[in-house]
Design a protein around this motif. Structure first.
Motif, PDB file in Angstrom:
ATOM      1  N   VAL A  33      13.062 -40.348  21.244  1.00  0.00           N
ATOM      2  CA  VAL A  33      13.847 -39.647  20.356  1.00  0.00           C
ATOM      3  C   VAL A  33      14.059 -38.239  20.637  1.00  0.00           C
ATOM      4  N   VAL A  34      15.212 -37.638  20.129  1.00  0.00           N
ATOM      5  CA  VAL A  34      15.333 -36.111  20.391  1.00  0.00           C
ATOM      6  C   VAL A  34      15.811 -35.675  19.078  1.00  0.00           C
ATOM      7  N   VAL A  35      15.123 -34.702  18.448  1.00  0.00           N
ATOM      8  CA  VAL A  35      15.227 -34.021  17.191  1.00  0.00           C
ATOM      9  C   VAL A  35      16.452 -33.042  17.520  1.00  0.00           C
ATOM     10  N   ASP A  36      17.445 -33.434  17.051  1.00  0.00           N
ATOM     11  CA  ASP A  36      18.830 -32.680  17.185  1.00  0.00           C
ATOM     12  C   ASP A  36      18.546 -31.354  15.960  1.00  0.00           C
ATOM     13  N   ARG A  37      17.955 -31.638  14.877  1.00  0.00           N
ATOM     14  CA  ARG A  37      18.015 -30.669  13.878  1.00  0.00           C
ATOM     15  C   ARG A  37      16.655 -30.577  13.081  1.00  0.00           C
ATOM     16  N   PRO A  38      15.632 -30.126  13.963  1.00  0.00           N
ATOM     17  CA  PRO A  38      14.221 -29.933  13.423  1.00  0.00           C
ATOM     18  C   PRO A  38      14.237 -29.225  12.002  1.00  0.00           C
ATOM     19  N   ASP A  39      14.959 -28.263  11.962  1.00  0.00           N
ATOM     20  CA  ASP A  39      15.096 -27.586  10.558  1.00  0.00           C
ATOM     21  C   ASP A  39      16.226 -28.154   9.814  1.00  0.00           C
ATOM     22  N   PHE A  40      16.254 -29.318   9.613  1.00  0.00           N
ATOM     23  CA  PHE A  40      17.173 -30.181   8.753  1.00  0.00           C
ATOM     24  C   PHE A  40      17.576 -29.476   7.387  1.00  0.00           C
ATOM     25  N   PRO A  41      18.556 -29.441   6.980  1.00  0.00           N
ATOM     26  CA  PRO A  41      19.024 -28.976   5.463  1.00  0.00           C
ATOM     27  C   PRO A  41      18.371 -29.794   4.375  1.00  0.00           C
ATOM     28  N   ALA A  42      18.256 -29.001   3.096  1.00  0.00           N
ATOM     29  CA  ALA A  42      17.476 -29.744   2.174  1.00  0.00           C
ATOM     30  C   ALA A  42      18.043 -30.992   1.710  1.00  0.00           C
ATOM     31  N   GLU A  43      19.256 -31.201   2.044  1.00  0.00           N
ATOM     32  CA  GLU A  43      19.856 -32.395   1.368  1.00  0.00           C
ATOM     33  C   GLU A  43      19.686 -33.736   2.036  1.00  0.00           C
ATOM     34  N   LEU A  44      19.123 -33.318   3.309  1.00  0.00           N
ATOM     35  CA  LEU A  44      18.639 -34.591   4.409  1.00  0.00           C
ATOM     36  C   LEU A  44      17.196 -34.859   4.122  1.00  0.00           C
ATOM     37  N   GLU A  45      16.593 -34.035   3.134  1.00  0.00           N
ATOM     38  CA  GLU A  45      15.191 -34.483   3.286  1.00  0.00           C
ATOM     39  C   GLU A  45      14.538 -35.982   2.927  1.00  0.00           C
ATOM     40  N   ASP A  46      15.264 -36.395   2.195  1.00  0.00           N
ATOM     41  CA  ASP A  46      14.963 -37.991   1.708  1.00  0.00           C
ATOM     42  C   ASP A  46      14.996 -38.698   3.052  1.00  0.00           C
ATOM     43  N   LYS A  47      16.326 -38.430   3.725  1.00  0.00           N
ATOM     44  CA  LYS A  47      16.498 -39.463   4.618  1.00  0.00           C
ATOM     45  C   LYS A  47      15.409 -38.940   6.128  1.00  0.00           C
ATOM     46  N   VAL A  48      15.181 -37.821   6.150  1.00  0.00           N
ATOM     47  CA  VAL A  48      14.250 -37.639   7.168  1.00  0.00           C
ATOM     48  C   VAL A  48      12.953 -38.216   6.685  1.00  0.00           C
ATOM     49  N   ARG A  49      12.442 -38.067   5.616  1.00  0.00           N
ATOM     50  CA  ARG A  49      11.188 -38.678   5.195  1.00  0.00           C
ATOM     51  C   ARG A  49      11.283 -40.316   5.131  1.00  0.00           C
ATOM     52  N   MET A  50      12.475 -40.867   4.959  1.00  0.00           N
ATOM     53  CA  MET A  50      12.137 -42.281   5.180  1.00  0.00           C
ATOM     54  C   MET A  50      12.196 -42.654   6.833  1.00  0.00           C
ATOM     55  N   ALA A  51      12.992 -41.696   7.653  1.00  0.00           N
ATOM     56  CA  ALA A  51      12.723 -41.810   8.989  1.00  0.00           C
ATOM     57  C   ALA A  51      11.608 -41.897   9.311  1.00  0.00           C
ATOM     58  N   VAL A  52      10.767 -40.810   8.821  1.00  0.00           N
ATOM     59  CA  VAL A  52       9.286 -40.614   9.276  1.00  0.00           C
ATOM     60  C   VAL A  52       8.400 -41.776   8.954  1.00  0.00           C
ATOM     61  N   ARG A  53       8.722 -42.222   7.664  1.00  0.00           N
ATOM     62  CA  ARG A  53       7.972 -43.495   7.203  1.00  0.00           C
ATOM     63  C   ARG A  53       8.252 -44.662   7.802  1.00  0.00           C
ATOM     64  N   ASN A  54       9.405 -44.872   8.364  1.00  0.00           N
ATOM     65  CA  ASN A  54       9.860 -45.964   9.349  1.00  0.00           C
ATOM     66  C   ASN A  54       9.630 -46.107  10.494  1.00  0.00           C
ATOM     67  N   CYS A  55       8.854 -44.896  11.106  1.00  0.00           N
ATOM     68  CA  CYS A  55       8.554 -45.100  12.730  1.00  0.00           C
ATOM     69  C   CYS A  55       7.519 -45.952  12.839  1.00  0.00           C
ATOM     70  N   PRO A  56       7.547 -46.909  13.743  1.00  0.00           N
ATOM     71  CA  PRO A  56       6.564 -48.048  13.981  1.00  0.00           C
ATOM     72  C   PRO A  56       5.373 -47.173  14.898  1.00  0.00           C
ATOM     73  N   GLU A  57       5.592 -46.240  15.368  1.00  0.00           N
ATOM     74  CA  GLU A  57       4.537 -45.682  15.966  1.00  0.00           C
ATOM     75  C   GLU A  57       3.945 -44.433  15.385  1.00  0.00           C
TER      76      GLU A  57
END
Lengths: 68, 404
Positions: A33-57
């Protein structure tokens, strides 16, 4: 808030990139993984949270910006 | 030298942990080999149990135990781990060795299978899929295995390895024997034939390298600039042959078999034909529910794991399909929910040996389904099925007749 990746845990499933390509991509050599936007904008928070919860590792986490 | 990695007797196993279970044997009347695994859970067998079948081995059924085993190569090794146990099994590269040796060939292969690398294959995969499907779309049915699900990944393998399309029937024949034969003499001869094919392929790519995976592998060098042992090169070729064909074929068979029986699912995928991200997330659920592989490990020494005593060289079989329906991890685990939000399935394993071809496999399946639904939007199971099914480390069907 900030999203951080643990590259020791990451095994390159790239589920985060599938779910939120605005923030995550995968490098071309190791396929980790490369985190291109570690300081993601608020409107992406839900998607980022889903990505975090779906990481199998469990390699991603959201931290308070000051702690990162 | 004696084979030092064969398991011993099972006198360390308490009687209450012994279950008579043969995962190569699908009993008469069972129409879906995955059900022999889910039946264990329905019967309430211990979540870690031992079966004396196939040389004797443990079976892990809980998601957390399976994930822990995948992640802990110091306890659970892939080296010399086949079930039934065989002495001097080929050491597949990199899958047959543990970190840090594993990292050597993993690093050679990794750039070839990243999401970026796989996206670059998209056009070739689409072309292959379109041309195969248009060969039978105007008929009123097909045998999905022979006409598509075997040919598509095998053709892809040929292309990625820089081999000509004309060799498709030869590769279909040797892979069919490799995956389906149970005759020991036939298997030995088949493995010999595969090594000869790989030998010839890598020698040719050494002389005339091209833009293909075989050329990258054969030209790779260690930190001192030396080539890797020839047997490791061959066994890396063998891994890619063994790991990328049958798994994709049978996962596709399960997915198409399900879609043939669900008008609602066909509709949902057709609705997503113009939204690849949503299409892929829906595929992820079908990957969860249709995990066709069971994975082998070997205990590296005597140790206790989750209250159970394992002995050095004991075999362990990790059931991905059972893990993927563990109610402690998945909400409504038996339901197929194409909009499932959290889906940490282990169909491709986790930890250092995570299936390196997972992105290619998913892309092969996604492109195939997109092309299929564009050409054959509606289809169903042909009631006249040849009901030949098989268990083992990769489960599936020898025939799947569809009609439209």
């Amino acid at each position: 808030m900030k999203v951080v990746a643990n590259l020791t845990l990451c095994q390159g499933h790239a589920r985060c990139e599938d779910i939120c390509p605005e923030v995550f991509s995968t490098d071309a050599i190791e396929g980790k993984v490369v985190v291109d936007r570690p300081d993601f904008p608020a409107e992406l928070e839900d998607k980022v949270r889903m990505a975090v919860r779906n990481c199998p590792e469990g390699a991603l986490r959201i931290v308070k910006a000051a702690a990162a | 030298m004696n084979a030092p990695y064969l398991p011993g007797p099972h006198d360390h196993v308490p009687a209450n942990l012994i279950v008579d279970f043969d995962f190569f044997d699908v009993p008469n009347g069972v129409t879906d080999p995955i059900e022999i695994w889910h039946d264990l859970v329905r019967r309430g067998v211990p979540p870690i149990f031992y079966t004396p079948r196939n040389g004797g081995h443990w079976v892990f059924l809980r998601y957390n135990d399976i994930v822990d085993a995948y992640r802990n190569h110091e306890l659970f090794s892939t080296y010399q781990s086949p079930v039934p146990p065989l002495p001097n099994y080929p050491v597949l590269q990199p899958n047959g060795v543990d970190p840090p040796q594993h990292d050597v060939f993993r690093k050679i292969l990794a750039p070839l299978f990243t999401p970026l690398a796989v996206r670059r294959m998209t056009e070739g995969l689409q072309h292959r899929s379109q041309s195969l499907i248009s060969g039978f779309a105007n008929n009123n049915g097909c045998d999905f295995i022979a006409d598509y699900a075997a040919k598509f990944p095998t053709g892809t393998f040929l292309e990625l390895f820089g081999l000509p399309e004309e060799r498709l029937s030869e590769f279909l024949r040797i892979s069919d024997t490799f995956f389906r034969s149970t005759d020991p003499d036939v298997r030995v001869a088949n493995l010999q034939e595969i090594y000869e094919v790989l030998e010839e392929l890598f020698r040719e790519k050494e002389r005339n390298p091209g833009n293909d995976i075989a050329s990258v592998v054969v030209q790779s060098r260690d930190a001192e600039g030396n080539p890797y042992p020839w047997i490791d090169i061959l066994n890396c070729g063998l891994l890619l042959f063994a790991a990328g064909l049958d798994t994709v074929t049978n996962t596709m068979a399960y997915i198409w078999r399900y879609l043939a029986t669900s008008a609602d699912a066909r509709q949902k995928f057709r609705d997503r034909l113009d939204d690849p991200a949503a299409f892929q997330l829906a595929i992820e659920e079908l990957m969860r529910i249709n995990a066709v592989s069971a994975i082998y490990r070997r205990a590296t020494h005597d140790f206790e794991f989750k209250g159970v005593q394992l002995r050095r060289n004991d075999r362990v079989v990790l059931s991905n399909t059972v893990a993927n329906r563990d109610a402690s991890v998945f909400k409504a685990p038996q339901a197929i929910d194409l909009e499932r939000k959290v889906n940490n399935h282990v169909t491709f394993g986790v930890g250092p040996h995570r299936c390196i071809g997972s992105h290619l496999a998913k892309r092969e399946i996604m492109i195939s389904l997109q092309e299929w639904l564009r050409q054959i939007p509606e289809f169903e199971l042909d009631p006249e099925q040849d009901a030949t099914i098989f268990g083992g480390p990769v489960m599936g069907f020898e025939f799947l007749k569809l009609r439209w």
